[in-house]
Scaffold this motif. Structure first.
Motif, PDB file in Angstrom:
ATOM      1  N   TRP A 176     -82.327  34.108  48.743  1.00  7.58           N
ATOM      2  CA  TRP A 176     -83.570  33.558  49.273  1.00  7.58           C
ATOM      3  C   TRP A 176     -84.654  33.553  48.208  1.00  7.58           C
ATOM      4  N   ARG A 177     -84.597  34.524  47.296  1.00  9.74           N
ATOM      5  CA  ARG A 177     -85.612  34.589  46.249  1.00  9.74           C
ATOM      6  C   ARG A 177     -85.319  33.628  45.103  1.00  9.74           C
ATOM      7  N   ASP A 178     -84.030  33.372  44.814  1.00 11.81           N
ATOM      8  CA  ASP A 178     -83.727  32.399  43.746  1.00 11.81           C
ATOM      9  C   ASP A 178     -83.450  31.004  44.311  1.00 11.81           C
ATOM     10  N   LEU A 179     -83.725  30.821  45.628  1.00 14.19           N
ATOM     11  CA  LEU A 179     -83.684  29.505  46.288  1.00 14.19           C
ATOM     12  C   LEU A 179     -82.285  28.893  46.356  1.00 14.19           C
ATOM     13  N   THR A 180     -81.250  29.717  46.411  1.00 10.68           N
ATOM     14  CA  THR A 180     -79.885  29.166  46.423  1.00 10.68           C
ATOM     15  C   THR A 180     -79.152  29.396  47.755  1.00 10.68           C
ATOM     16  N   CYS A 181     -79.793  29.978  48.759  1.00  7.23           N
ATOM     17  CA  CYS A 181     -79.086  30.331  49.992  1.00  7.23           C
ATOM     18  C   CYS A 181     -78.467  29.119  50.690  1.00  7.23           C
ATOM     19  N   LEU A 182     -79.123  27.977  50.584  1.00  9.94           N
ATOM     20  CA  LEU A 182     -78.597  26.815  51.288  1.00  9.94           C
ATOM     21  C   LEU A 182     -77.466  26.130  50.526  1.00  9.94           C
ATOM     22  N   TYR A 183     -77.092  26.681  49.382  1.00  7.09           N
ATOM     23  CA  TYR A 183     -75.826  26.246  48.774  1.00  7.09           C
ATOM     24  C   TYR A 183     -74.664  26.615  49.707  1.00  7.09           C
ATOM     25  N   TYR A 184     -74.873  27.659  50.553  1.00  9.48           N
ATOM     26  CA  TYR A 184     -73.806  28.200  51.379  1.00  9.48           C
ATOM     27  C   TYR A 184     -74.074  28.086  52.889  1.00  9.48           C
ATOM     28  N   HIS A 185     -75.331  28.182  53.281  1.00  9.22           N
ATOM     29  CA  HIS A 185     -75.663  28.434  54.686  1.00  9.22           C
ATOM     30  C   HIS A 185     -75.170  27.347  55.635  1.00  9.22           C
ATOM     31  N   HIS A 186     -75.320  26.071  55.272  1.00 11.88           N
ATOM     32  CA  HIS A 186     -74.898  25.013  56.191  1.00 11.88           C
ATOM     33  C   HIS A 186     -73.398  25.094  56.480  1.00 11.88           C
ATOM     34  N   GLU A 187     -72.645  25.629  55.546  1.00 13.48           N
ATOM     35  CA  GLU A 187     -71.199  25.758  55.702  1.00 13.48           C
ATOM     36  C   GLU A 187     -70.803  27.037  56.427  1.00 13.48           C
ATOM     37  N   LEU A 195     -74.078  17.269  61.975  1.00 13.22           N
ATOM     38  CA  LEU A 195     -74.703  16.857  60.721  1.00 13.22           C
ATOM     39  C   LEU A 195     -74.600  17.923  59.633  1.00 13.22           C
ATOM     40  N   SER A 196     -74.041  19.092  59.958  1.00 12.54           N
ATOM     41  CA  SER A 196     -74.007  20.189  58.986  1.00 12.54           C
ATOM     42  C   SER A 196     -73.213  19.821  57.739  1.00 12.54           C
ATOM     43  N   TRP A 197     -72.113  19.084  57.911  1.00 13.71           N
ATOM     44  CA  TRP A 197     -71.302  18.654  56.769  1.00 13.71           C
ATOM     45  C   TRP A 197     -72.159  17.856  55.795  1.00 13.71           C
ATOM     46  N   PHE A 198     -72.993  16.971  56.322  1.00 13.66           N
ATOM     47  CA  PHE A 198     -73.830  16.126  55.472  1.00 13.66           C
ATOM     48  C   PHE A 198     -74.941  16.944  54.818  1.00 13.66           C
ATOM     49  N   PHE A 199     -75.531  17.880  55.565  1.00  8.78           N
ATOM     50  CA  PHE A 199     -76.550  18.754  54.985  1.00  8.78           C
ATOM     51  C   PHE A 199     -75.951  19.564  53.838  1.00  8.78           C
ATOM     52  N   HIS A 200     -74.735  20.048  54.025  1.00  8.13           N
ATOM     53  CA  HIS A 200     -74.093  20.863  52.992  1.00  8.13           C
ATOM     54  C   HIS A 200     -73.915  20.075  51.697  1.00  8.13           C
ATOM     55  N   HIS A 201     -73.672  18.779  51.802  1.00  5.95           N
ATOM     56  CA  HIS A 201     -73.386  17.970  50.614  1.00  5.95           C
ATOM     57  C   HIS A 201     -74.630  17.335  50.003  1.00  5.95           C
ATOM     58  N   LEU A 202     -75.808  17.760  50.447  1.00  6.22           N
ATOM     59  CA  LEU A 202     -77.024  17.325  49.760  1.00  6.22           C
ATOM     60  C   LEU A 202     -77.038  17.888  48.341  1.00  6.22           C
ATOM     61  N   PRO A 203     -77.703  17.214  47.412  1.00  6.57           N
ATOM     62  CA  PRO A 203     -77.779  17.734  46.035  1.00  6.57           C
ATOM     63  C   PRO A 203     -78.432  19.115  45.999  1.00  6.57           C
ATOM     64  N   GLU A 204     -78.020  19.926  45.048  1.00  7.19           N
ATOM     65  CA  GLU A 204     -78.545  21.298  44.964  1.00  7.19           C
ATOM     66  C   GLU A 204     -80.065  21.348  44.814  1.00  7.19           C
ATOM     67  N   PRO A 205     -80.704  20.427  44.048  1.00  8.26           N
ATOM     68  CA  PRO A 205     -82.172  20.471  44.002  1.00  8.26           C
ATOM     69  C   PRO A 205     -82.814  20.323  45.382  1.00  8.26           C
ATOM     70  N   LEU A 206     -82.195  19.535  46.261  1.00  3.73           N
ATOM     71  CA  LEU A 206     -82.738  19.399  47.611  1.00  3.73           C
ATOM     72  C   LEU A 206     -82.538  20.689  48.409  1.00  3.73           C
ATOM     73  N   HIS A 207     -81.416  21.371  48.175  1.00  2.09           N
ATOM     74  CA  HIS A 207     -81.210  22.659  48.841  1.00  2.09           C
ATOM     75  C   HIS A 207     -82.283  23.655  48.410  1.00  2.09           C
ATOM     76  N   ARG A 208     -82.615  23.654  47.147  1.00  2.00           N
ATOM     77  CA  ARG A 208     -83.659  24.562  46.663  1.00  2.00           C
ATOM     78  C   ARG A 208     -85.004  24.187  47.269  1.00  2.00           C
ATOM     79  N   ALA A 209     -85.248  22.901  47.409  1.00  2.56           N
ATOM     80  CA  ALA A 209     -86.500  22.449  48.034  1.00  2.56           C
ATOM     81  C   ALA A 209     -86.532  22.855  49.512  1.00  2.56           C
TER      82      ALA A 209
END
Length: 483
Positions: A176-187, A195-209
């Protein structure tokens, strides 16, 4: 007292109460549909067994007076009918005192269920629904203008929900502090949506955002709820938008919808009423003295009870989703202080062969919400809550979560127990029960775009180990054998 009421907030109260009653209806419907298999006299965690060692002071509930499956059904369906009546406007057609009793009845009925629900009701949104429902008792009805102080208590509730969730994240998992949690969370979230499959495949910069936006919504915006209008309305609106994002990306029962509903308390209803093509409300009479005294006493009580959750927010040992009293009033909230990197799922299988050989054909039981068949797209279930599916997610993380109910669950499958089978999506043994049941633990990962096009599979899974070896009724204790 002129300062006591806010006549311009009539629309805010109307939408808030009707929406809250709709969520109560869903909660009672879930209870009515699922209790017999989970909590009934022959359920996985029977209420009578729980009541035998849990005194009233530990678990206040109407069921201490009497329990039977028929009485539980009566309580659940009565709650559903009362909720539906309030949605239809019944609480505004009766005197103020009767309206308060209607809301109090909803709270008592659902409290009675939650306090005997054991593991199946150990979720933060149960306490949130109870706390919001008790606040609604003192919001009044169309016989008087909404009390200002109660509307502010709703803001305090939203603040604890959002800020508590934000703090538990910062204090918890480093992702949560390095903004990478959503690399994994949707999965890896408990129950993905369509829609979770599609959220998971968003680009990593969008996950950080996404994570950065979540921190802003949970750590900054809650303070703006206590500012003058229209700033408070804007803050509440942005919180609602972030909750709708969560609704779209997963299935969290009524947690997100309830947060949206209570956030409405900070919306300036008078301006909304001016914009919308609504008839002018009738002149609201002054609040009766008995009502003012009752509300002031209630607000004072909430202020006192707020000491413990407020202290929890600033504590290094912050607790998540914790009730400081048995009535679930003024609680601590939070969600996902840690994030799973790998999704592990239990796949339950059965066979009707009399002996197990290397050629034995095993057939899978499909659950309604949790992942199973890799080619099945997850469905949208929220705000409906599939309690068995959620506990299966926890059991996949650790068998500790399943010690009290998984073997009885296997026994129910070996009996083709109708209430238990009703909780599942498919039963591969409709004609006669299986002779053996087993469970295997798999790692599940979302497939990629290429795999989806070639195979039609939304998931890829890899066997990890055996979770429960093949068992028959002979392997189980006589207690677990009873369907």
């Amino acid at each position: 007292m002129d300062w006591f009421t806010a006549p311009g907030s009539w629309l805010t109260r109307l939408v808030l109460q009707r929406s809250l009653a709709a969520l109560y209806f869903v909660a009672f419907l879930v209870a009515a549909n699922q209790f017999r298999a989970l909590l009934g006299e022959r359920g996985l965690l029977p209420i009578p067994r729980f009541l035998a060692w849990a005194p009233f002071r530990r678990a206040p509930s109407l069921f201490h007076l009497h329990y039977s499956d028929r009485f539980f059904a009566f309580v659940a369906w009565t709650g559903a009918v009362l909720s539906a009546a309030i949605v239809a406007g019944a609480a505004d057609l009766v005197p103020l005192w009767a309206s308060m009793l209607l809301w109090l009845a909803l709270w008592v009925l659902y409290l009675s269920i939650v306090n005997v629900g054991q593991l199946w009701y150990g979720f933060g949104w149960e306490s949130l629904l109870l706390e919001a429902g008790f606040l609604a008792v003192f919001l009044g009805n169309s016989r008087t203008a909404p009390p200002v102080l109660v509307l502010w208590l709703f803001r305090w509730l939203v603040f604890r929900v959002e800020f508590g969730a934000g703090l538990i994240k910062l204090r918890g998992d480093p992702c949560w502090r390095d903004l990478t949690c959503l690399y994994y969370h949707h999965e890896t979230q408990p129950m993905p949506g369509p829609l979770s499959w599609f959220f998971h495949h968003l680009p990593e910069p969008l996950h950080r955002a996404e994570v950065a936006g979540n921190h802003f919504a949970q750590l900054v915006l809650p303070f703006a709820l206590f500012t003058p209008q229209p700033i408070a309305s804007v803050a509440a609106g942005l919180i609602i938008v972030t909750q709708l994002w969560l609704v779209a990306s997963g299935n969290f029962a009524w947690l997100n919808w309830l947060t949206i509903v209570i956030a409405l308390a900070a919306i300036d209803g008078s301006r909304a009423a001016e914009v919308l093509p609504l008839p002018k409300p009738p002149a609201l009479p002054a609040a009766p003295l008995w009502y003012e005294v009752l509300v002031l006493a209630f607000v004072a009580g909430v202020v006192v009870l707020s000491y413990w959750p407020a202290r929890n927010l600033v504590s290094r040992g912050q607790m998540m989703n914790y009730s400081f009293n048995r009535f679930h009033l003024v609680n601590a909230y939070g969600a996902f202080g840690s994030i799973n990197r790998i999704r592990t799922e239990i796949v339950v299988e059965g066979t009707d062969e009399q002996e197990i050989t290397p050629d034995t054909v095993w057939r899978e039981y499909e659950f309604k919400g949790k992942p199973g068949d890799p080619k099945r797209l997850p469905r949208q279930w929220a705000p409906y809550h599939l309690r068995l599916d959620w506990l299966m997610w926890f059991a996949g993380m650790s068998s500790i979560y399943a010690e009290s109910w998984f073997l009885p669950f296997a026994a129910k499958l070996l009996h083709n127990d109708p209430p238990t089978i009703k909780l599942l999506r498919t039963n591969p043994f409709r004609g006669s029960p299986p002779t053996y049941v087993r469970a295997r633990l798999y790692e599940y990962r979302f497939s990629g775009w290429r795999e989806l096009r070639l195979t039609g599979a939304w998931w890829e899974r890899t066997l990890i180990r055996e979770y429960l070896p093949p068992i028959t009724l002979r392997n189980l204790s006589s207690d677990a054998n009873r369907p």
